[in-house]
Design a protein around this motif. Structure first.
Motif, short mmCIF file in Angstrom:
data_model
loop_
_atom_site.label_atom_id
_atom_site.label_comp_id
_atom_site.label_asym_id
_atom_site.label_seq_id
_atom_site.Cartn_x
_atom_site.Cartn_y
_atom_site.Cartn_z
N MET A 96 83.77 22.16 29.74
CA MET A 96 82.49 21.99 28.73
C MET A 96 82.59 20.66 27.88
O MET A 96 81.60 20.24 27.59
CB MET A 96 82.38 23.41 28.10
CG MET A 96 81.93 24.33 28.81
SD MET A 96 81.48 25.90 27.80
CE MET A 96 80.85 27.09 28.95
N SER A 127 79.72 21.01 36.55
CA SER A 127 79.15 22.21 35.91
C SER A 127 78.05 22.03 34.74
O SER A 127 77.33 22.73 34.54
CB SER A 127 80.41 23.24 35.22
OG SER A 127 81.26 22.64 34.41
N SER A 159 87.55 26.88 29.19
CA SER A 159 87.08 26.03 30.44
C SER A 159 88.00 25.07 30.72
O SER A 159 88.39 24.58 31.85
CB SER A 159 85.56 25.29 30.16
OG SER A 159 85.49 24.61 29.07
N GLN A 169 76.38 28.35 33.26
CA GLN A 169 77.74 27.94 32.77
C GLN A 169 78.29 29.28 31.90
O GLN A 169 79.38 29.69 32.18
CB GLN A 169 77.42 26.87 31.58
CG GLN A 169 77.06 25.63 32.55
CD GLN A 169 77.35 24.37 31.53
OE1 GLN A 169 78.45 24.10 31.07
NE2 GLN A 169 76.12 23.68 31.41
#
Length: 380
Positions: A225, A28, A260, A36
């Motif tokens: 993330m 990602s 995340s 994102q």
């Protein structure tokens, strides 16, 4: 190469990887900012109630993530950290205070020794020693017979820079026992601990139970993330929270990273055994492809891979290999390899291969065909 040209090259690589129809792993982090944000907004409600207040200094969603990590690893408690570098310095500083010995035994290829600019000694006053220089984790005898005292034995599972290698379960338990015989505590650098369960044939709580403390990363294997967690006894984690504040890790709000990470625990963690199993097939097919193409020398290491990541070594300049890889992605829509790096001995280059959800669609024949195309570009 100037910073500007490196940025241009990175943008070119990201564009090629993003447009590839076939790729072994798609992170990602390689998406755009908008992409994102949109994905997080669309998916986060599946793992946390978004009508709850946002976190402030580690409460709310961050505290819930800590509870879920502790439950997943089977530890008494866990604390969220913005980086693994900070988490491990705090853990080892706490252990140094408790053992009265600031010496840490670890591998010279471990992350703190190679990638953190000497942070252990410069920032935390820790001293490091190396029970072995072999491209593997130390053995029980090497730990037991090491010629000076140390307060903590730190084991990176898997040892990334040696090829994502792991010991056997029996070897790992023997190493831990040898450290305990020396009255040392054991800390696992588990940045990639999540994918070790398949190799050991044990659950994550069984693995974590061997150590006195465990660090895990959220962005490496779980595709979050950012962020990390330190897990262990409640008293240690309480002390670590104090040191986290002193090190500047008491961040005002961290809900994007925490959400995340929750998504990674929910979606990626259960699939890691699948990735590990398929990585073995991909690695074997790559080796077949290089042999069939008549490459004079190559190495797929380890064979078979211990996790869903492994190294590939070739006797060509890194710049040539990276250019061939980018051109293959741009011209065929197939990303087989990413960046290559020069390494010793001279004349060799190495790259890391990761197999995740995008790679599950590859058959062995497709891997061999992609290798043949890649080698053809090198010769051209």
């Amino acid at each position: 190469m100037t910073d500007t040209s490196e940025q241009e090259q990175r943008r070119r690589r990201l564009t090629a990887w993003g447009k590839s129809e076939r790729i072994l792993s798609r992170a990602s982090a390689e998406s755009t900012v908008g992409g994102q944000l949109a994905a997080l907004a669309a998916d986060a409600g599946a793992v946390y109630e978004l009508s709850e207040p946002a976190d402030v200094y580690g409460d709310g969603v961050v505290a819930e993530l800590e509870r879920r990590v502790a439950r997943t690893l089977g530890t008494e408690a866990a604390a969220f950290f913005p980086t693994g570098t900070m988490a491990q310095q705090v853990a080892l500083r706490c252990w140094a205070g408790r053992t009265g010995n600031a010496t840490v035994a670890l591998h010279p290829l471990s992350h703190p020794e190679v990638h953190e600019s000497g942070a252990f000694s410069v920032v935390s006053g820790l001293r490091t020693v190396h029970p072995t220089h072999a491209a593997r984790l130390p053995t029980a005898d090497e730990v037991r017979d090491f010629d000076e005292p140390f307060g903590t034995l730190m084991l990176e599972l898997p040892l990334r820079d040696a090829g994502f290698v792991l010991p056997s379960w029996e070897e790992l338990t023997a190493v831990v026992e040898s450290a305990r015989e020396r009255d040392a505590v054991v800390h696992f650098d588990g940045a990639r601990l999540w994918e070790c369960a398949s190799h050991f044939g044990r659950t994550l709580p069984e693995i974590a139970e061997l150590a006195d403390s465990v660090y895990v990363s959220f962005y490496k294997s779980l595709d979050a993330m950012s962020g990390a967690a330190l897990a262990g006894p409640a008293s240690l984690i309480a002390e670590a929270r104090t040191w986290r504040h002193r090190y500047g890790g008491q961040v005002f709000q961290q809900f994007p990273a925490a959400l995340s990470a929750m998504l990674g625990l929910e979606r990626e963690l259960p699939r890691l055994p699948e990735y590990v199993a398929h990585a073995k097939e991909v690695a074997a097919a790559m080796a077949d492809g290089f042999r069939a193409a008549g490459v004079p020398w190559f190495r797929v290491h380890p064979a078979p891979p211990h996790t869903h990541q492994f190294q590939v070594w070739l006797p060509y300049p890194a710049e040539l290999l990276t250019e061939a890889a980018v051109c293959q992605a741009e011209q065929t829509g197939v990303t087989l390899f990413r960046r290559w790096f020069s390494d010793t001995p001279p004349g060799l280059a190495v790259t890391e291969v990761t197999v995740s959800s995008a790679g599950l669609a590859w058959t062995a024949d497709e891997v061999r065909a992609a290798v043949a195309d890649f080698v053809g570009r090198l010769r051209a």
